[in-house]
Design a protein around this motif. Structure first.
Motif, PDB file in Angstrom:
ATOM      1  N   ASP A   1      36.781  52.787  39.857  1.00  0.00           N
ATOM      2  CA  ASP A   1      37.091  52.970  38.655  1.00  0.00           C
ATOM      3  C   ASP A   1      36.525  52.190  37.573  1.00  0.00           C
ATOM      4  N   ASP A   2      36.412  52.522  36.322  1.00  0.00           N
ATOM      5  CA  ASP A   2      35.693  51.482  35.193  1.00  0.00           C
ATOM      6  C   ASP A   2      36.914  50.545  35.018  1.00  0.00           C
ATOM      7  N   TRP A   3      37.988  50.826  34.913  1.00  0.00           N
ATOM      8  CA  TRP A   3      39.289  49.936  34.642  1.00  0.00           C
ATOM      9  C   TRP A   3      39.352  48.593  35.467  1.00  0.00           C
ATOM     10  N   GLU A   4      38.874  48.925  36.712  1.00  0.00           N
ATOM     11  CA  GLU A   4      39.147  47.772  37.895  1.00  0.00           C
ATOM     12  C   GLU A   4      38.201  46.764  37.636  1.00  0.00           C
ATOM     13  N   ASP A   5      38.599  45.369  37.662  1.00  0.00           N
ATOM     14  CA  ASP A   5      37.823  44.311  37.415  1.00  0.00           C
ATOM     15  C   ASP A   5      37.911  43.161  38.331  1.00  0.00           C
TER      16      ASP A   5
ATOM     17  N   PRO B   1      31.434  38.005  34.324  1.00  0.00           N
ATOM     18  CA  PRO B   1      30.770  39.113  33.770  1.00  0.00           C
ATOM     19  C   PRO B   1      31.532  39.851  32.659  1.00  0.00           C
ATOM     20  N   THR B   2      32.864  39.814  32.654  1.00  0.00           N
ATOM     21  CA  THR B   2      33.564  40.614  31.901  1.00  0.00           C
ATOM     22  C   THR B   2      34.479  39.923  30.595  1.00  0.00           C
ATOM     23  N   PRO B   3      34.726  40.412  29.780  1.00  0.00           N
ATOM     24  CA  PRO B   3      35.520  39.682  28.564  1.00  0.00           C
ATOM     25  C   PRO B   3      36.622  39.315  29.089  1.00  0.00           C
ATOM     26  N   TRP B   4      37.653  40.198  29.899  1.00  0.00           N
ATOM     27  CA  TRP B   4      38.894  39.623  30.550  1.00  0.00           C
ATOM     28  C   TRP B   4      38.745  38.358  31.463  1.00  0.00           C
TER      29      TRP B   4
END
Length: 330
Positions: free
Chosen positions: A53-57, A86-89
């Protein structure tokens, strides 16, 4: 083999079930040791397989675990991997790790990374979610680099106020913040009302404007006083009571007495009362609150109303129907 190795193997797998199992195992493993936190940070900077899923990071999960092992030894690791996260979070969490360490060295690295690309920040407050900002001489220039962005301005003001509570933020920084706060208030005032419109067509935007006004008013109370500032803050004391509470406190910080009627109006508002009480208590000016609004019952009512306005609760203050009986009939 360390206890983290099979978990990292799960994150490196393209199998979504293995990824989720690794995420669960990582949560059970925390807090991490310093060595494990360093390994988690380095893994977060890898090109990990996509999640289902897109929300998984995955990078965010690994960085969050690394925060639990925050220590001075991790400062050079964060500096090494930050630009590859790779991600803002995941980058936000790396900065949070530095903030949690809190040493001058770690905050210096945090300030350098915060002021640099790769992305504009709209979540500054979450960096200091578990700690208080410190070392104003290092942090303030980095925060000011975000002052021109609408999405981060209120958080810049908020963090500057938190810094000012423990150490001077510096006249050179206040000189930049004051006109920015004044401009923010000028821009927000035409859409502000004497009472907040809980039936606004775009309630989220209205709440955001309210929050921005409250933060700007709080910030401006820590700036050097001027006729323009006093005039603008005075105007806000007659608008929405929540930012008006911040305006009353700002006037006092600027060594200017608010009008008794302005204080009484804010104190009478169930939603704003406790914020006003807390601000005036910090300023040793509780005598300004009318006696009927500084009782335990009055403050408890205000705290309850504040809680009910949370989106997960009622999402707004409760309606007050004067015709409703206040006690059961005998």
């Amino acid at each position: 083999m360390s206890r983290l190795d099979p978990i990292l193997a799960g994150f490196r797998s393209a199998d979504h079930d293995e990824q989720r199992s690794a995420e669960d195992s990582l949560a059970e493993l925390t807090p991490l040791t310093t060595e494990e936190a360093a390994a988690a940070l380095r893994a977060a900077a890898e090109e990990l397989p996509a999640r289902e899923d897109d929300w998984e990071d995955s990078a965010g999960d690994l960085a969050a675990a690394a925060v639990t092992g925050a220590s001075e030894e991790l400062v050079p690791v964060v500096e090494q991997v930050y630009a590859r996260l790779p991600t803002p979070w995941s980058r936000t969490l790396a900065l949070r790790l530095l903030a949690n360490v809190g040493s001058r060295e770690s905050v210096g690295v945090l300030a350098r990374l915060l002021a640099a690309p790769p992305d504009p920040r709209s979540d500054l407050g979450t960096i200091w979610w578990e700690s208080e900002p410190r070392h104003a001489d290092l942090v303030m220039p980095a925060l000011l680099a975000h002052l021109g962005r609408d999405e981060s301005r209120a958080e810049v003001f908020d963090l500057a106020v938190r810094l000012a509570a423990t150490e001077p933020i510096g006249p050179e920084h206040a000189a930049v913040l004051a006109p920015a706060a004044l401009a923010e208030l000028h821009a927000l005032r035409p859409r502000a009302r004497e009472a907040f419109d809980w039936n606004a067509r775009d309630l989220d935007a209205a709440l955001d404007r309210r929050y921005r006004a409250e933060r700007a008013l709080t910030m401006i109370g820590h700036a050097p006083s001027s006729a323009d500032i006093l005039e603008e803050v005075e105007r806000w004391t007659s608008l929405d009571p929540v930012p008006a509470a911040a305006a009353v406190a700002a006037l006092l910080r600027l060594r200017h007495e608010p009008g008794p009627s302005a204080v009484a109006r804010v104190a009478a508002d169930r939603e704003a009362r406790r914020s006003l009480f807390n601000a005036l208590r910090d300023l040793n000016r509780l005598e300004l609150v009318p006696p009927e609004h500084r009782t335990q019952d009055a403050l408890a009512e205000s705290e309850l109303v504040e809680w009910l306005t949370y989106p997960a609760e009622l999402g707004r203050p409760p309606a007050c129907d004067p015709s409703y009986p206040q006690s059961a009939p005998s």
